[in-house]
Design a protein around this motif. Structure first.
Motif, PDB file in Angstrom:
ATOM      1  N   ASN A   1      -2.074  36.632  80.703  1.00 34.83           N
ATOM      2  CA  ASN A   1      -2.968  36.976  81.804  1.00 34.83           C
ATOM      3  C   ASN A   1      -4.290  37.510  81.287  1.00 34.83           C
ATOM      4  O   ASN A   1      -4.328  38.253  80.294  1.00 34.83           O
ATOM      5  N   ARG A   2      -5.362  37.160  81.975  1.00 38.98           N
ATOM      6  CA  ARG A   2      -6.689  37.676  81.625  1.00 38.98           C
ATOM      7  C   ARG A   2      -6.980  38.941  82.423  1.00 38.98           C
ATOM      8  O   ARG A   2      -6.449  39.115  83.517  1.00 38.98           O
ATOM      9  N   ILE A   3      -7.838  39.777  81.861  1.00 36.67           N
ATOM     10  CA  ILE A   3      -8.190  41.034  82.519  1.00 36.67           C
ATOM     11  C   ILE A   3      -9.442  40.811  83.361  1.00 36.67           C
ATOM     12  O   ILE A   3     -10.506  40.485  82.834  1.00 36.67           O
ATOM     13  N   TRP A   4      -9.284  40.972  84.670  1.00 39.00           N
ATOM     14  CA  TRP A   4     -10.372  40.833  85.612  1.00 39.00           C
ATOM     15  C   TRP A   4     -10.487  42.135  86.413  1.00 39.00           C
ATOM     16  O   TRP A   4      -9.692  43.075  86.223  1.00 39.00           O
ATOM     17  N   ALA A   5     -11.443  42.207  87.295  1.00 41.33           N
ATOM     18  CA  ALA A   5     -11.583  43.370  88.183  1.00 41.33           C
ATOM     19  C   ALA A   5     -12.141  42.902  89.519  1.00 41.33           C
ATOM     20  O   ALA A   5     -12.953  41.976  89.572  1.00 41.33           O
ATOM     21  N   VAL A   6     -11.716  43.544  90.593  1.00 40.30           N
ATOM     22  CA  VAL A   6     -12.099  43.140  91.944  1.00 40.30           C
ATOM     23  C   VAL A   6     -12.687  44.326  92.701  1.00 40.30           C
ATOM     24  O   VAL A   6     -12.250  45.467  92.521  1.00 40.30           O
ATOM     25  N   ARG A   7     -13.689  44.049  93.526  1.00 40.49           N
ATOM     26  CA  ARG A   7     -14.266  45.075  94.392  1.00 40.49           C
ATOM     27  C   ARG A   7     -13.442  45.146  95.668  1.00 40.49           C
ATOM     28  O   ARG A   7     -13.236  44.146  96.359  1.00 40.49           O
TER      29      ARG A   7
END
Length: 592
Positions: free
Chosen positions: A398-404
């Motif tokens: 899994n890749r590390i992402w971020a969400v608002r």
């Protein structure tokens, strides 16, 4: 009129369990491993030949991901194994895309065996992945189609966005079955990388069987078995004959522990063919079966090299990491992953549109029993962390992402996570967890604080459908001591799988505003430990606890046997004496 006999043998969800050793521990796996199951394949094929049956061998996907060997075996060597075992076709599963489309296409190109997927459309089409297959066995014209969950596009958004689309499983299976029959297929077989369950967009086996579009079905994806006790209460099933809505069906489970076997008797006439009778069953590997097979020779060097690579030290670890009680309370394992995710996103945040937002981190434990059984738990001892421990902490690519997200959306996310717990009362004790719900969908959001009220019913179903709109299990949601308002904005680090909709969290999906990195969680963990940061790691404050009105609640929790030596980690839950279960787990009484 002539009659013909056909045997269809199938594997599914092998997940790179080619050999019989566990790469994390080095222990011998009791029944798993294609090297052991290959002997059962040989025997079933020989039996078919002796009884005048044509025989077909198929794989139903999720082959290319699952163990540390997946990243080290050459695609051509893997293809050679399946050629030597005389597979006739390989269908794709969702996890076959995890290591990227290029690696999948390299394997498909190397494979002298047809690779199939009927509901895949590539932006740049490849001749190496076919939508269907027609072949002949024993005078029979056999058509084969293959489907997998369309949600594969969400789960692998990072490598598939703009490059692939997936059609509806049922529609595509019916369409290609009709096409195969028009081309003269006597029998149509579906490689259906889908199971039996609530999430119909993901588990379409029952409607596929009900459609009558195909003559035999190989199912999978859920790691459950059919026929067998996993679906004993299913009205549409005939367990004795291994049929689903009258269609011979098998689901061979996980890790090459079992082989699916469908036997068909077929009547042939000038007007076509029809199945007179058919039955599905599972053939199990046994502990005393040989644990090697000549067909596995192409992978032996990679197998040995994998063990050597996994023993490489990465850096110090200040404390033990365990998932034994990760569903009872937040622990060091989830806190570590949360910290690593936050550090990756914090480096990206200043140059993003979200520079001023508070940063949170959402983590679910990867190995917490479930269908993987008593060995499917993480345990990394304090001391020197080695390469093998990385896959124990982070089992998926899994890749590390971020969400608002805003405060209202965070509440919905946490309400969905909290469905894992049974609705409790102080009258009759119940299990703490709902057994049919996977623990890897239980997210803890670090940086917040909140209570979970077990006296409230779950607000959502596993599918994400709202069941009880007024239910509120999440109480006292706060950030740095201040109550979170619905309109408050946050940036939440997590995995691309979850943020793109994996786990059916309301509101999450690829449409959201995000920071998308190419940094995988396993790579970030290596960097963290190689920098020596594991030696000074200390868990942050636990984000959640059970609500005060749960105090005194008597319940129980099933976990791995080694958890009996970790009872000191959950003293607040006042554990009683564990009891060993027939499943291999232990049951720990709790008083919250």
């Amino acid at each position: 009129m002539a009659r013909a006999l056909l045997r269809v043998l199938a594997t599914s969800d092998v997940h790179m369990h080619l050999f019989t050793q566990d790469y994390r521990s080095g222990a011998e796996l009791a029944r798993a491993g294609l090297a052991r199951l290959a002997h059962r394949i040989d025997a079933a094929r020989a039996e078919a030949m002796a009884t005048g049956r044509a025989c077909l061998l198929l794989d139903n996907g999720d082959l290319l991901q699952g163990t540390a060997l997946a990243e080290r075996i050459a695609p051509q060597d893997l293809a050679a194994i399946f050629e030597q075992l005389e597979y006739d076709a390989l269908g794709l599963g969702n996890h076959d895309f995890d290591h990227g489309l290029e690696r999948l296409l390299t394997f498909a190109k190397a494979a002298p065996i047809p690779v199939l997927c009927s509901n895949l459309q590539l932006t740049e089409p490849s001749d190496h992945i076919r939508p269907h297959l027609m072949l002949q066995k024993g005078g029979l014209k056999l058509g084969i189609c293959s489907v997998l969950p369309p949600a594969t596009l969400l789960w692998n958004q990072a490598v598939l966005a703009g490059r692939a689309e997936f059609g509806d499983m049922l529609t595509c299976a019916e369409t290609y079955a009709q096409e195969l029959r028009r081309k003269g297929a006597d029998i149509v077989i579906a490689l259906a990388h889908t199971g039996i369950g609530q999430v119909l967009g993901e588990n379409a086996l029952v409607p596929l069987a009900a459609s009558g579009a195909v003559d035999a079905i190989i199912g999978g994806h859920t790691h459950l078995e059919f026929p067998g006790p996993d679906h004993a209460e299913l009205d549409e099933a005939d367990m004795e004959n291994g049929t689903l809505h009258g269609i011979p069906t098998v689901m061979p489970g996980f890790g090459a522990a079992k082989l699916g076997c469908i036997d068909l008797e077929i009547e042939l006439s000038e007007t076509g063919a029809r199945v007179l009778s058919g039955a599905g069953r599972l053939i199990s590997s046994q502990e005393n079966d040989p644990t090697d097979h000549p067909a596995l020779a192409p992978a032996r060097a990679a197998h040995k090299a994998t063990f050597a690579a996994l023993d490489e030290p990465l850096g110090p670890l200040s404390r033990t990491l365990s998932s034994s009680y990760a569903l009872v309370q937040p622990n060091a394992l989830t806190a570590l992953v949360a910290q690593v995710q936050s550090e990756v996103i914090a480096a990206q945040q200043p140059s993003s549109p979200f520079a001023d937002l508070p940063l949170l981190s959402a983590v679910a434990p990867g190995r917490v029993g479930g269908r993987g059984g008593p060995s499917n738990y993480t345990y990394v001892p304090a001391g020197i962390l080695r390469e093998r421990h990385i896959s124990d902490i982070s089992p998926f690519t899994n890749r590390i992402w971020a969400v608002r997200l805003n405060g209202a959306e965070l509440r919905l996310w946490l309400e969905k996570s909290a469905i894992l717990f049974n609705h409790q009362d102080h009258k009759e004790p119940k299990a703490l967890l709902s057994p049919e719900l996977p623990g890897f969908n239980f997210d803890t959001i670090y940086g917040l604080s909140y209570d979970i009220d077990l006296m409230q019913p779950p607000r959502f179903a596993q599918t994400g459908e709202e069941l009880a709109p007024r239910a509120k299990r999440i109480l006292n949601l706060a950030y740095q001591g201040r109550a979170v308002a619905d309109e408050d904005a946050f940036l939440v680090a997590g995995t691309d799988y979850r943020l793109c909709g994996g786990g059916n969290v309301p509101g999450l999906g690829p449409h959201k505003e995000m920071i998308r990195t190419d940094i995988t969680l396993d790579a970030a963990l290596r960097t963290f430990f190689q920098a020596g940061l594991g030696g000074t790691f200390a868990p942050s404050t636990a984000p959640w606890r059970f609500a005060p009105n749960c105090k005194g609640l008597k319940t129980w929790f099933d976990t791995c046997p080694s958890a009996q030596f970790e009872l000191h980690e959950i003293t607040d839950a006042r554990p009683g004496a564990p009891k060993r279960l027939n499943s291999g787990l232990i049951r720990v009484p709790l008083t919250l």
